[in-house]
Scaffold this motif. Structure first.
Motif, mmCIF file in Angstrom:
data_model
loop_
_atom_site.group_PDB
_atom_site.id
_atom_site.type_symbol
_atom_site.label_atom_id
_atom_site.label_comp_id
_atom_site.label_asym_id
_atom_site.label_seq_id
_atom_site.Cartn_x
_atom_site.Cartn_y
_atom_site.Cartn_z
ATOM 1 N N THR A 1 0.836 -1.386 -0.019
ATOM 2 C CA THR A 1 -0.066 0.090 0.131
ATOM 3 C C THR A 1 0.868 1.291 0.057
ATOM 4 O O THR A 1 0.443 2.352 -0.815
ATOM 5 C CB THR A 1 -0.821 0.039 1.290
ATOM 6 N N ALA A 2 2.009 1.085 0.823
ATOM 7 C CA ALA A 2 2.888 2.369 0.890
ATOM 8 C C ALA A 2 3.490 2.474 -0.461
ATOM 9 O O ALA A 2 3.795 3.773 -0.890
ATOM 10 C CB ALA A 2 3.947 2.106 1.924
ATOM 11 N N ARG A 3 3.918 1.519 -1.110
ATOM 12 C CA ARG A 3 4.567 1.636 -2.468
ATOM 13 C C ARG A 3 3.475 2.265 -3.616
ATOM 14 O O ARG A 3 3.790 3.088 -4.203
ATOM 15 C CB ARG A 3 5.115 0.246 -2.773
ATOM 16 N N TYR A 4 2.418 1.720 -3.200
ATOM 17 C CA TYR A 4 1.292 2.296 -4.340
ATOM 18 C C TYR A 4 0.969 3.653 -4.070
ATOM 19 O O TYR A 4 0.867 4.484 -5.204
ATOM 20 C CB TYR A 4 -0.081 1.422 -4.083
ATOM 21 N N GLU A 5 0.967 4.132 -2.726
ATOM 22 C CA GLU A 5 0.559 5.516 -2.537
ATOM 23 C C GLU A 5 1.967 6.512 -3.154
ATOM 24 O O GLU A 5 1.688 7.454 -3.674
ATOM 25 C CB GLU A 5 0.582 5.709 -0.971
ATOM 26 N N SER A 6 3.055 5.904 -2.998
ATOM 27 C CA SER A 6 4.224 6.628 -3.524
ATOM 28 C C SER A 6 4.302 6.724 -4.982
ATOM 29 O O SER A 6 4.598 7.811 -5.654
ATOM 30 C CB SER A 6 5.518 5.977 -3.201
ATOM 31 N N ALA A 7 3.743 5.578 -5.624
ATOM 32 C CA ALA A 7 3.591 5.432 -7.157
ATOM 33 C C ALA A 7 2.582 6.610 -7.390
ATOM 34 O O ALA A 7 2.893 7.327 -8.616
ATOM 35 C CB ALA A 7 3.337 4.235 -7.440
ATOM 36 N N VAL A 8 1.395 6.780 -6.741
ATOM 37 C CA VAL A 8 0.358 7.707 -7.083
ATOM 38 C C VAL A 8 1.221 8.942 -7.243
ATOM 39 O O VAL A 8 0.806 10.004 -8.113
ATOM 40 C CB VAL A 8 -0.714 7.526 -6.080
ATOM 41 N N LEU A 9 1.819 9.403 -6.105
ATOM 42 C CA LEU A 9 2.434 10.866 -5.935
ATOM 43 C C LEU A 9 3.368 10.838 -7.019
ATOM 44 O O LEU A 9 3.479 12.167 -7.662
ATOM 45 C CB LEU A 9 3.105 10.972 -4.402
ATOM 46 N N ASN A 10 4.119 10.080 -7.429
ATOM 47 C CA ASN A 10 5.044 10.100 -8.424
ATOM 48 C C ASN A 10 4.367 10.262 -9.831
ATOM 49 O O ASN A 10 4.648 11.070 -10.551
ATOM 50 C CB ASN A 10 5.928 8.973 -8.464
ATOM 51 N N ARG A 11 3.171 9.650 -10.051
ATOM 52 C CA ARG A 11 2.584 9.843 -11.249
ATOM 53 C C ARG A 11 1.880 11.192 -11.415
ATOM 54 O O ARG A 11 1.871 12.028 -12.532
ATOM 55 C CB ARG A 11 1.439 8.662 -11.581
ATOM 56 N N GLU A 12 1.419 11.600 -10.314
ATOM 57 C CA GLU A 12 0.790 12.920 -10.228
ATOM 58 C C GLU A 12 1.719 14.187 -10.560
ATOM 59 O O GLU A 12 1.558 14.869 -11.209
ATOM 60 C CB GLU A 12 -0.034 13.207 -8.957
ATOM 61 N N ALA A 13 2.970 13.955 -9.833
ATOM 62 C CA ALA A 13 4.041 15.109 -10.197
ATOM 63 C C ALA A 13 4.694 14.791 -11.799
ATOM 64 O O ALA A 13 4.705 15.943 -12.358
ATOM 65 C CB ALA A 13 5.228 14.705 -9.286
ATOM 66 N N GLU A 14 4.671 13.673 -12.088
ATOM 67 C CA GLU A 14 4.946 13.545 -13.686
ATOM 68 C C GLU A 14 3.985 14.034 -14.428
ATOM 69 O O GLU A 14 4.323 14.548 -15.640
ATOM 70 C CB GLU A 14 5.596 12.151 -13.843
ATOM 71 N N GLU A 15 2.780 13.969 -14.155
ATOM 72 C CA GLU A 15 1.589 14.522 -15.224
ATOM 73 C C GLU A 15 1.809 16.151 -15.213
ATOM 74 O O GLU A 15 1.489 16.399 -16.361
ATOM 75 C CB GLU A 15 0.293 13.986 -14.433
ATOM 76 N N LYS A 16 2.375 16.710 -14.181
ATOM 77 C CA LYS A 16 2.430 18.036 -14.548
ATOM 78 C C LYS A 16 3.858 18.765 -15.135
ATOM 79 O O LYS A 16 3.641 19.515 -15.851
ATOM 80 C CB LYS A 16 2.367 18.797 -12.907
ATOM 81 N N LEU A 17 4.679 17.601 -15.019
ATOM 82 C CA LEU A 17 6.023 18.130 -15.313
ATOM 83 C C LEU A 17 6.019 17.643 -17.091
ATOM 84 O O LEU A 17 6.880 18.272 -17.815
ATOM 85 C CB LEU A 17 6.923 17.152 -14.603
ATOM 86 N N ILE A 18 5.197 16.546 -17.405
ATOM 87 C CA ILE A 18 5.522 16.283 -18.708
ATOM 88 C C ILE A 18 4.538 17.488 -19.732
ATOM 89 O O ILE A 18 5.099 17.458 -20.959
ATOM 90 C CB ILE A 18 4.478 15.026 -18.953
ATOM 91 N N GLU A 19 4.138 18.276 -19.299
ATOM 92 C CA GLU A 19 3.357 19.290 -20.044
ATOM 93 C C GLU A 19 4.525 20.420 -20.374
ATOM 94 O O GLU A 19 4.452 21.026 -21.258
ATOM 95 C CB GLU A 19 2.062 20.226 -19.241
ATOM 96 N N LYS A 20 5.417 20.399 -19.373
ATOM 97 C CA LYS A 20 6.480 21.378 -19.744
ATOM 98 C C LYS A 20 7.682 20.846 -20.143
ATOM 99 O O LYS A 20 8.733 21.424 -20.486
ATOM 100 C CB LYS A 20 6.845 22.007 -18.184
ATOM 101 N N GLY A 21 7.594 19.551 -20.589
ATOM 102 C CA GLY A 21 8.532 18.840 -21.348
ATOM 103 C C GLY A 21 9.798 18.306 -20.386
ATOM 104 O O GLY A 21 10.805 18.041 -20.726
ATOM 105 N N ILE A 22 9.554 18.493 -19.231
ATOM 106 C CA ILE A 22 10.569 18.152 -18.306
ATOM 107 C C ILE A 22 11.015 16.539 -17.994
ATOM 108 O O ILE A 22 12.070 16.019 -18.256
ATOM 109 C CB ILE A 22 10.500 18.710 -16.834
ATOM 110 N N VAL A 23 9.661 15.863 -18.153
ATOM 111 C CA VAL A 23 9.538 14.418 -18.090
ATOM 112 C C VAL A 23 9.088 13.792 -19.315
ATOM 113 O O VAL A 23 8.343 14.493 -19.984
ATOM 114 C CB VAL A 23 8.657 14.062 -16.843
#
Length: 418
Positions: free
Chosen positions: A149-171
């Motif tokens: 569950t902890a790994r899943y929650e970390s993966a959710v946070l990571n995906r949400e962060a990359e979702e914002k950065l992909i628009e700027k071309g960082i990821v």
């Protein structure tokens, strides 16, 4: 020339006729004397029984004999092979439900109980161990679920962060898709892990139930063995009297063998033997009087045995709860069963060797008691020592009731000597 003397010959013939007449008269006289002597016989008054015809109400009573028996009886037997170790009570002793009558011994049964106790204790320990193991497995799986569950929650946070950065071309687009895939995989693994924990709990519960069933069976086996061991102390089971003891000290007994018979003391019935030619007068519900030779007890007929034994039929009579002290089990008693009440009938004490509903001939005594003549009577129902007279007699008629069947054939008259 000879001369015939006819007159002398006539006299001779006449004399012969006279002699024949005299002899015939003598024979007739002797015959009449013999007949009169045969028709009249003398008896002493002290050698005969005479009874007077009475009129009134007559109870039709059927007499019988038998014993008082316990209405409640219990036969005590052995449950297992054993040896008589001690005889505590003897026949005739009053007992209660917990009274020990006999103590038996069986070393094998004692060892069997000990083995059953040890096996039961081992099974209880195994059950506790099983519960601990189940609890450990659940804790391990719960810990794995928490980590996942902890790994899943970390993966959710990571995906949400990359979702914002992909628009700027960082990821890069690839990195973002890998994060989304990892999140989905972890979610599926969490669902699988939850299902696994749920199934594991069901398996654990079933394994515990199986162990409990085995434990219950072992407890039952121990209970059976313990009951057999406890039965080595033979107890009465209810309050009463020890009527019979069937064992001796040191005797070896087989399973089912009789040890003792317990019977109630005050809850008694009467088992009466009634002649088979009178039992047709008896029916269920009739009143009866039981004579213990010290007291008389009222009872009621409750059962008539359908089987004839030794020309008698067994009749069961119920007795009241409050019985006199003279009433005891196996006491010999007499009984009078009241079958009916005949009102205003003629009756006499029953003569010897007569049957009810028959015709008989008895000697009726003359009013002056000097002689008796044969007279025919028609009889009705028998009532104990008395019998009903349907016809042939009047009140106050006196009859000889002694057995004079040997005289009735030859003598129609009796001369009664004082």
């Amino acid at each position: 020339m000879d001369v015939v003397k006819r007159k002398s010959q006539s006299k001779l013939i006449k004399s012969k006729y006279q002699v024949a007449a005299i002899l015939a008269a003598l024979v007739i006289t002797l015959a009449l004397w013999s007949w009169k002597k045969a028709a009249s016989v003398s008896v002493n008054r002290s050698d005969i029984l005479v009874e007077r015809v009475e009129q009134g109400d007559l109870e039709v009573i059927t007499e019988g004999f038998g014993v008082l028996n316990s209405n409640r009886q219990q036969l005590l037997t052995t449950l297992t092979r054993a040896t008589v170790k001690e005889i505590v009570l003897k026949p005739g002793a009053n007992v209660t439900a917990d009274s020990v009558i006999v103590r038996l011994d069986n070393p094998e049964l004692t060892q069997e109980v000990e083995n059953a106790k040890q096996e039961l204790a081992q099974m209880r320990a195994n059950l506790r161990q099983l519960k601990l193991n189940n609890q450990r497995e659940i804790l391990n799986e719960t810990a794995s679920l928490a980590e996942m569950t902890a790994r899943y929650e970390s993966a959710v946070l990571n995906r949400e962060a990359e979702e914002k950065l992909i628009e700027k071309g960082i990821v890069s687009q690839l990195a973002y898709k890998e994060s989304v895939l990892e999140e989905e995989q972890l979610a599926k693994r969490i669902d699988i892990l939850k299902q696994r924990i749920a199934q594991l709990k069901l398996v654990h519960n079933e394994s515990v139930n199986i162990q409990l069933e085995q434990l219950k069976q072992q407890q039952g086996q121990l209970g059976i063995s313990q009951a057999r061991l406890d039965s080595l102390e033979v107890k009465a089971g209810f309050s009463g009297v020890l009527q019979r003891l069937s064992v001796e000290l040191g005797q070896s007994l087989e399973p089912g063998q009789e040890v003792a018979l317990i019977g109630s003391v005050k809850d008694l019935i009467a088992l009466i033997r009634v002649p088979q030619n009178q039992v047709q007068q008896v029916s269920v519900g009739q009143n009866a009087i039981i004579n213990t030779r010290r007291d008389k007890i009222s009872g009621t007929v409750t059962r008539i045995d359908p089987i004839v034994q030794d020309n008698t039929v067994e009749v069961e009579i119920a007795l009241p709860e409050n019985l006199p002290d003279s009433a005891r089990p196996q006491l010999n008693v007499n009984a009078s069963i009241i079958a009916d009440t005949l009102q205003k009938v003629y009756y006499i004490k029953r003569p010897a060797n007569v049957k009810p509903h028959s015709e008989i001939t008895l000697y009726r005594v003359a009013p002056d008691s000097s002689a008796a003549h044969l007279h025919t009577l028609k009889l009705g129902q028998q009532a104990g020592r008395y019998i009903e007279i349907v016809s042939g007699a009047e009140p106050n008629d006196v009859f000889i009731i002694s057995d004079l069947s040997n005289l009735k054939i030859t003598a129609s008259e009796l001369i009664i000597k004082s």
